[in-house]
Design an enzyme around this catalytic site. Sequence first.
Site, PDB file in Angstrom:
ATOM      1  N   ASP A 133       0.820  -1.220   0.000  1.00  0.00           N
ATOM      2  CA  ASP A 133       0.000   0.000   0.000  1.00  0.00           C
ATOM      3  C   ASP A 133       0.847   1.261   0.000  1.00  0.00           C
ATOM      4  O   ASP A 133       0.412   2.288  -0.524  1.00  0.00           O
ATOM      5  CB  ASP A 133      -1.044   0.001   1.132  1.00  0.00           C
ATOM      6  CG  ASP A 133      -0.462  -0.179   2.510  1.00  0.00           C
ATOM      7  OD1 ASP A 133       0.758  -0.430   2.629  1.00  0.00           O
ATOM      8  OD2 ASP A 133      -1.216  -0.056   3.495  1.00  0.00           O
TER       9      ASP A 133
ATOM     10  N   SER B 183      -8.721   2.653  29.141  1.00  0.00           N
ATOM     11  CA  SER B 183      -9.105   1.454  28.381  1.00  0.00           C
ATOM     12  C   SER B 183      -9.350   0.313  29.357  1.00  0.00           C
ATOM     13  O   SER B 183      -8.598   0.151  30.324  1.00  0.00           O
ATOM     14  CB  SER B 183      -7.969   1.063  27.442  1.00  0.00           C
ATOM     15  OG  SER B 183      -8.158  -0.270  27.014  1.00  0.00           O
TER      16      SER B 183
ATOM     17  N   GLY C  91      -0.854  -5.286  18.317  1.00  0.00           N
ATOM     18  CA  GLY C  91       0.513  -5.688  17.960  1.00  0.00           C
ATOM     19  C   GLY C  91       0.647  -7.055  17.338  1.00  0.00           C
ATOM     20  O   GLY C  91       1.705  -7.678  17.425  1.00  0.00           O
TER      21      GLY C  91
ATOM     22  N   GLY D 113      -0.762  -7.569  14.052  1.00  0.00           N
ATOM     23  CA  GLY D 113      -0.958  -7.433  12.598  1.00  0.00           C
ATOM     24  C   GLY D 113      -2.401  -7.468  12.156  1.00  0.00           C
ATOM     25  O   GLY D 113      -2.683  -7.756  10.989  1.00  0.00           O
TER      26      GLY D 113
ATOM     27  N   SER E 159      -4.424  -4.754  12.701  1.00  0.00           N
ATOM     28  CA  SER E 159      -4.811  -3.364  12.495  1.00  0.00           C
ATOM     29  C   SER E 159      -5.566  -2.724  13.656  1.00  0.00           C
ATOM     30  O   SER E 159      -6.559  -2.016  13.464  1.00  0.00           O
ATOM     31  CB  SER E 159      -5.639  -3.294  11.204  1.00  0.00           C
ATOM     32  OG  SER E 159      -5.933  -2.006  10.884  1.00  0.00           O
TER      33      SER E 159
ATOM     34  N   SER F  13      -4.355  -0.332  15.378  1.00  0.00           N
ATOM     35  CA  SER F  13      -4.074   1.115  15.345  1.00  0.00           C
ATOM     36  C   SER F  13      -5.121   1.852  14.512  1.00  0.00           C
ATOM     37  O   SER F  13      -5.658   2.873  14.940  1.00  0.00           O
ATOM     38  CB  SER F  13      -2.712   1.412  14.713  1.00  0.00           C
ATOM     39  OG  SER F  13      -1.792   0.457  15.042  1.00  0.00           O
TER      40      SER F  13
ATOM     41  N   ASP G 136      -5.156  -0.138   5.982  1.00  0.00           N
ATOM     42  CA  ASP G 136      -5.861  -0.467   7.225  1.00  0.00           C
ATOM     43  C   ASP G 136      -7.059   0.450   7.465  1.00  0.00           C
ATOM     44  O   ASP G 136      -8.138   0.011   7.854  1.00  0.00           O
ATOM     45  CB  ASP G 136      -4.894  -0.377   8.416  1.00  0.00           C
ATOM     46  CG  ASP G 136      -3.728  -1.325   8.252  1.00  0.00           C
ATOM     47  OD1 ASP G 136      -3.799  -2.191   7.354  1.00  0.00           O
ATOM     48  OD2 ASP G 136      -2.755  -1.202   9.006  1.00  0.00           O
TER      49      ASP G 136
END
Length: 344
Positions: free
Chosen positions: A21, A53, A105, A107, A109, A111, A155
Amino acid sequence: MNNFSDGEAFGRVNLIGEHLDYNQGCVMPLQINKSVKVFLKKDTAIEGIKIKSENFDYEIVTTAINKKLGDWADFIIGSLYFFSKKYNLKIEQLNIKVQSNLPIGIGVSSSAAVTVSTLRALYGLFNRKIENSELVELAHSVERDFVGVAGGVMDQFASIYGSQDQALFLDTKTNNYNLIKLSDEYIFFIIDSGTQRILTDGSLNKKKEVCKKISSKLNVEYLCRLDELDEDHKKILTNEELDIARHVIYENQRSILGKKALIENNIEEFGSLMTQSHVSLRDLYRVSTRELDLLVDLCNKFGSMGSKLTGAGFGGAIVTLIKKELVEDLKMFIVENYPNAKFL
Ligand code: GLA
């Protein structure tokens, strides 16, 4: 939660087209049924902003939303900051709560999901509207320009336009996309290796820098503008650069072949492309790990149609394409041979 404005966004698994990407190639994410939910409320008892959180036992309090804290919450703080800049608003006295069942963490997505859900909640709270395409750009700029992780747009795009039962084929050169229906008989099953990776350490940015350097040596704007490497190209590049370029160019071709295979329901071909993608990520792009290689080999040995690491690599999870009826047996086989594995 009472009186809170909320936003939700789902994670994704990328089926093929890894590290493309930011090279303007084609990618194929599929949303997964795990999400982040962000709740926002004005609270005059708070001076700046307070973030809590459910997954962490500490609370974050800050009055400077233009500064990174070096914490996962930077994706939230960056969203507040960029939103406030875009609309010229002062953001303060905000109580923020986060709920998530999307692992961090590995993979898938998290974030982008936390950024998009924060932005969605903000749009609700301030009663503003935004087009999806603009939301993708805004979320992407939070990650790239505030947090400083220089991935591409996959993402954020998957989180906003994606689906859980159709793969999203996205050409990141044009942002044109198609949704492709998946077979009912097979599943893309995700296995976490239990080794976390942290992209804020610069590992992804370094790869992107190398790609930029190669593009400039080869005189193209982005590496995916090339379909082949000819003898002249090969003379200009170092061996390491040649490997990186080979991964990007052939992975892009695999993505395009993968789209055709999925549309034709050619599962064998799609699985084979996934495993070829993994081998290329391992040997040419060099972002795999011993654990990811082992999981891929175990799944393929068991009888998956194909498997690969998903997302940036450097640890995290793999995705394997397998007949639904075999999943429980696969789990048992993996646990025997890789006891630290977690299934999503
Ligand atoms: C990370 C980035 C994405 C993409 C992948 C690799 O997840 O955020 O934009 O580059 O790595 O395909």
